[in-house]
Design a protein around this motif. Structure first.
Motif, mmCIF file in Angstrom:
data_model
loop_
_atom_site.group_PDB
_atom_site.id
_atom_site.type_symbol
_atom_site.label_atom_id
_atom_site.label_comp_id
_atom_site.label_asym_id
_atom_site.label_seq_id
_atom_site.Cartn_x
_atom_site.Cartn_y
_atom_site.Cartn_z
ATOM 1 N N GLU A 39 -20.636 -61.834 11.900
ATOM 2 C CA GLU A 39 -19.237 -61.826 12.320
ATOM 3 C C GLU A 39 -19.188 -61.629 13.829
ATOM 4 O OE1 GLU A 39 -15.060 -59.378 11.588
ATOM 5 O OE2 GLU A 39 -16.784 -58.953 10.325
ATOM 6 N N ILE A 40 -18.324 -62.410 14.485
ATOM 7 C CA ILE A 40 -18.097 -62.285 15.929
ATOM 8 C C ILE A 40 -16.592 -62.344 16.173
ATOM 9 C CG2 ILE A 40 -18.487 -63.256 18.229
ATOM 10 C CD1 ILE A 40 -20.990 -64.604 17.195
ATOM 11 N N ASN A 41 -16.131 -61.514 17.084
ATOM 12 C CA ASN A 41 -14.739 -61.522 17.502
ATOM 13 C C ASN A 41 -14.641 -62.135 18.892
ATOM 14 O OD1 ASN A 41 -13.786 -59.957 15.209
ATOM 15 N ND2 ASN A 41 -14.921 -58.274 16.147
ATOM 16 N N PHE A 42 -13.772 -63.125 19.037
ATOM 17 C CA PHE A 42 -13.520 -63.767 20.326
ATOM 18 C C PHE A 42 -12.107 -63.437 20.780
ATOM 19 C CE2 PHE A 42 -17.067 -66.262 18.947
ATOM 20 C CZ PHE A 42 -17.701 -66.661 20.106
ATOM 21 N N PHE A 43 -11.974 -63.103 22.051
ATOM 22 C CA PHE A 43 -10.675 -62.836 22.665
ATOM 23 C C PHE A 43 -10.538 -63.766 23.864
ATOM 24 C CE2 PHE A 43 -12.208 -59.001 20.643
ATOM 25 C CZ PHE A 43 -11.129 -58.630 19.855
ATOM 26 N N LEU A 44 -9.570 -64.666 23.819
ATOM 27 C CA LEU A 44 -9.327 -65.595 24.918
ATOM 28 C C LEU A 44 -8.223 -64.976 25.760
ATOM 29 C CD1 LEU A 44 -9.496 -68.940 22.940
ATOM 30 C CD2 LEU A 44 -11.345 -67.537 23.862
ATOM 31 N N THR A 45 -8.536 -64.717 27.021
ATOM 32 C CA THR A 45 -7.655 -63.883 27.828
ATOM 33 C C THR A 45 -7.435 -64.448 29.224
ATOM 34 O OG1 THR A 45 -7.267 -61.585 28.428
ATOM 35 C CG2 THR A 45 -9.535 -62.371 28.637
ATOM 36 N N ASP A 46 -6.755 -63.667 30.054
ATOM 37 C CA ASP A 46 -6.403 -64.093 31.403
ATOM 38 C C ASP A 46 -7.225 -63.352 32.460
ATOM 39 O OD1 ASP A 46 -5.295 -61.541 31.575
ATOM 40 O OD2 ASP A 46 -3.243 -62.248 31.290
ATOM 41 N N LEU A 47 -7.034 -63.737 33.722
ATOM 42 C CA LEU A 47 -7.787 -63.144 34.838
ATOM 43 C C LEU A 47 -7.594 -61.641 34.935
ATOM 44 C CD1 LEU A 47 -7.172 -65.771 37.667
ATOM 45 C CD2 LEU A 47 -9.383 -65.153 36.694
ATOM 46 N N SER A 48 -6.365 -61.189 34.817
ATOM 47 C CA SER A 48 -6.058 -59.770 34.970
ATOM 48 C C SER A 48 -6.766 -58.922 33.911
ATOM 49 C CB SER A 48 -4.539 -59.569 34.893
ATOM 50 O OG SER A 48 -4.218 -58.208 34.887
ATOM 51 N N THR A 49 -6.711 -59.370 32.670
ATOM 52 C CA THR A 49 -7.314 -58.602 31.577
ATOM 53 C C THR A 49 -8.830 -58.563 31.694
ATOM 54 O OG1 THR A 49 -5.463 -59.154 30.133
ATOM 55 C CG2 THR A 49 -7.503 -58.405 29.066
ATOM 56 N N ILE A 50 -9.451 -59.702 31.963
ATOM 57 C CA ILE A 50 -10.915 -59.706 32.045
ATOM 58 C C ILE A 50 -11.385 -58.943 33.286
ATOM 59 C CG2 ILE A 50 -11.453 -61.856 33.288
ATOM 60 C CD1 ILE A 50 -13.414 -62.299 30.738
ATOM 61 N N HIS A 51 -10.572 -58.952 34.342
ATOM 62 C CA HIS A 51 -10.876 -58.157 35.540
ATOM 63 C C HIS A 51 -10.940 -56.673 35.176
ATOM 64 C CE1 HIS A 51 -9.852 -57.360 40.060
ATOM 65 N NE2 HIS A 51 -10.759 -56.523 39.603
ATOM 66 N N LYS A 52 -9.963 -56.203 34.414
ATOM 67 C CA LYS A 52 -9.932 -54.797 33.998
ATOM 68 C C LYS A 52 -11.173 -54.434 33.180
ATOM 69 C CE LYS A 52 -4.912 -54.601 33.893
ATOM 70 N NZ LYS A 52 -3.721 -54.622 33.043
ATOM 71 N N TYR A 53 -11.552 -55.289 32.242
ATOM 72 C CA TYR A 53 -12.747 -55.027 31.436
ATOM 73 C C TYR A 53 -14.011 -55.051 32.294
ATOM 74 C CZ TYR A 53 -10.539 -55.036 26.849
ATOM 75 O OH TYR A 53 -9.787 -54.712 25.745
ATOM 76 N N ASN A 54 -14.080 -55.990 33.216
ATOM 77 C CA ASN A 54 -15.244 -56.100 34.082
ATOM 78 C C ASN A 54 -15.393 -54.843 34.939
ATOM 79 O OD1 ASN A 54 -17.493 -57.674 34.747
ATOM 80 N ND2 ASN A 54 -16.473 -58.633 36.479
ATOM 81 N N LEU A 55 -14.292 -54.334 35.447
ATOM 82 C CA LEU A 55 -14.313 -53.124 36.267
ATOM 83 C C LEU A 55 -14.663 -51.904 35.418
ATOM 84 C CD1 LEU A 55 -13.900 -51.700 38.960
ATOM 85 C CD2 LEU A 55 -11.441 -51.624 38.465
ATOM 86 N N GLU A 56 -13.993 -51.764 34.272
ATOM 87 C CA GLU A 56 -14.209 -50.577 33.442
ATOM 88 C C GLU A 56 -15.616 -50.503 32.860
ATOM 89 O OE1 GLU A 56 -12.415 -48.364 29.468
ATOM 90 O OE2 GLU A 56 -11.199 -49.884 30.488
ATOM 91 N N TYR A 57 -16.114 -51.610 32.328
ATOM 92 C CA TYR A 57 -17.383 -51.573 31.604
ATOM 93 C C TYR A 57 -18.592 -51.986 32.423
ATOM 94 C CZ TYR A 57 -14.576 -50.712 27.506
ATOM 95 O OH TYR A 57 -13.712 -50.152 26.612
ATOM 96 N N ARG A 58 -18.397 -52.797 33.448
ATOM 97 C CA ARG A 58 -19.530 -53.268 34.243
ATOM 98 C C ARG A 58 -19.480 -52.758 35.677
ATOM 99 N NH1 ARG A 58 -19.824 -59.102 34.481
ATOM 100 N NH2 ARG A 58 -22.037 -58.839 34.858
ATOM 101 N N LYS A 59 -18.384 -52.082 36.022
ATOM 102 C CA LYS A 59 -18.187 -51.544 37.381
ATOM 103 C C LYS A 59 -18.231 -52.635 38.441
ATOM 104 C CE LYS A 59 -18.156 -47.462 35.509
ATOM 105 N NZ LYS A 59 -17.153 -47.417 34.494
ATOM 106 N N ILE A 60 -17.720 -53.821 38.075
ATOM 107 C CA ILE A 60 -17.631 -54.955 38.996
ATOM 108 C C ILE A 60 -16.150 -55.261 39.174
ATOM 109 C CG2 ILE A 60 -18.212 -57.374 39.401
ATOM 110 C CD1 ILE A 60 -20.717 -56.911 37.640
ATOM 111 N N ASP A 61 -15.666 -55.147 40.403
ATOM 112 C CA ASP A 61 -14.236 -55.221 40.696
ATOM 113 C C ASP A 61 -13.787 -56.650 41.016
ATOM 114 O OD1 ASP A 61 -11.632 -54.496 41.165
ATOM 115 O OD2 ASP A 61 -12.015 -53.538 43.099
ATOM 116 N N ARG A 62 -13.895 -57.514 40.004
ATOM 117 C CA ARG A 62 -13.409 -58.887 40.111
ATOM 118 C C ARG A 62 -13.370 -59.499 38.719
ATOM 119 N NH1 ARG A 62 -18.103 -61.765 39.323
ATOM 120 N NH2 ARG A 62 -19.966 -60.906 40.247
ATOM 121 N N PRO A 63 -12.564 -60.524 38.553
ATOM 122 C CA PRO A 63 -12.577 -61.201 37.249
ATOM 123 C C PRO A 63 -13.897 -61.955 37.051
ATOM 124 C CG PRO A 63 -10.991 -62.234 38.735
ATOM 125 C CD PRO A 63 -11.597 -61.085 39.470
#
Length: 150
Positions: A39-63
């Protein structure tokens, strides 16, 4: 049986995103000799949302284009779980990168699905050797699907 859950902005492209995701994931698993249920879950999202995840989980401040969250680190023990994890794909990055690389939006989308799925299965590209293996697999899988660079 493969279970794919897709949510978010799924109807913005001129192809059926759910169908492409399922086709790419099935081909990827088959190519790697994985025939168990997953089972895999896919979330198709926008720049703002993926930017937040990238910053929070990868500590990279960009989309970014794609982020994978594996349920376990299968690269450590090669045990592949039933629930592989979650993949976020940024729709705007799909369009932007398709233009940048000179190929179709479908090809870029399928590439990111493949790329994210391989990450869930323990593949990475942190060094040149691993990158060579992972990128060769991506090309093999997309070639099998006849989704090539144009």
């Amino acid at each position: 049986m493969l279970k794919i859950n897709v949510s978010g902005e799924i109807d913005i492209f001129d192809f059926n995103t759910k169908r492409i995701i399922k086709k790419v994931v099935k081909t990827t698993l088959k190519h790697l000799g994985l025939r168990r249920k997953h089972e895999i879950n896919f979330f198709l999202t926008d720049l703002s949302t993926i930017h937040k995840y990238n910053l929070e989980y990868r500590k990279i401040d960009r989309p970014t284009d794609v982020i994978s969250f594996a349920n376990i680190d299968s690269s450590l023990d090669r045990v592949i779980p039933y629930e592989l994890g979650d993949i976020l794909i940024c729709n705007e990055k799909v369009v932007e990168q398709a233009k940048e690389y000179g190929h179709s939006i479908l090809r870029e989308f399928a590439f990111l699905v493949t790329h994210g799925t391989l990450h869930l299965l323990g593949y990475d590209h942190m060094n040149k050797e691993d990158e060579k293996v992972m990128f060769a697999l991506q090309d093999e899988i997309l070639n099998k699907l006849k989704i090539t660079r144009e």
